[in-house]
Write a protein that holds these residues in place. Sequence first.
Motif, short mmCIF file in Angstrom:
data_model
loop_
_atom_site.label_atom_id
_atom_site.label_comp_id
_atom_site.label_asym_id
_atom_site.label_seq_id
_atom_site.Cartn_x
_atom_site.Cartn_y
_atom_site.Cartn_z
N TYR A 27 91.48 -15.29 -101.34
CA TYR A 27 91.54 -16.70 -101.75
C TYR A 27 90.50 -17.49 -100.98
N SER B 240 95.10 -14.65 -97.95
CA SER B 240 95.97 -15.70 -98.47
C SER B 240 96.85 -16.27 -97.35
N THR C 217 95.92 -8.02 -99.15
CA THR C 217 95.90 -9.45 -99.46
C THR C 217 95.02 -9.73 -100.66
N THR D 152 101.18 -10.51 -103.33
CA THR D 152 101.10 -11.91 -103.73
C THR D 152 102.51 -12.42 -103.96
N THR D 153 102.62 -13.66 -104.40
CA THR D 153 103.95 -14.20 -104.69
C THR D 153 104.59 -13.49 -105.88
N THR E 282 86.44 -11.15 -97.85
CA THR E 282 87.84 -11.12 -97.43
C THR E 282 88.15 -9.86 -96.62
#
Length: 207
Positions: free
Chosen positions: A89, A94, A86, A19-20, A135
């Motif tokens: 989302y 994502s 991932t 993730t970020t 997902t």
Amino acid sequence: MTDPQAAVPRPHIVGIGGTTRAGSSTERLVRAVLAECEGLGARTSMFPGPELLAMPHYNPDDPERSEGQRAMVAAVREAQGFVIGTPGYHGSVSGLVKNAIDLIEDTRTDPRVYLDGCPVGQIVSAAGWQATGVTLSALRDIIHSLRGWPTPIGIALNSMVQRPFDAAGELVDEGLATATRLQAAQIMAHVSGTRLHRDAEALAARA
């Protein structure tokens, strides 16, 4: 006596995802699979979320690539296997991870197109089992479209009920630890089988 195995290069397994946030659970699980692959004889490279965040949006009409983009494409080209992780989302991967995956389009004219023939481990973390399931399915579809082979074992982390890492960042959830070992073993078994097949073809061609 020279060890015949010493001249055989170690397979290269590339991890992409997270993730970020640096050190996210998704990133840590990808790294855990890569560590297991290293234990089985691989060398590995990792492209975590913060590095993916620094990459520009993939633009097929613009041939210019950032340093990070060039590094990832170069790693993809020489890799024999992959692990993609991932967050889930809104029912899919994502945008951060999808942007990195889209960059693999740069290999479309290579001798080996995309991820053709390569095993790909899948990891998803999400807030709920339904989100992890859909997902994982979406990620498998993407891997198939890139001509890769998704591992039978997909790893799902439900952040609503699982806290897999301790304060030191060690993986303490035995179920997930077992899954990382199984996924790494499947990646490395596929890589070994592909190598043996190619060696046999080369011998037959010389015969």
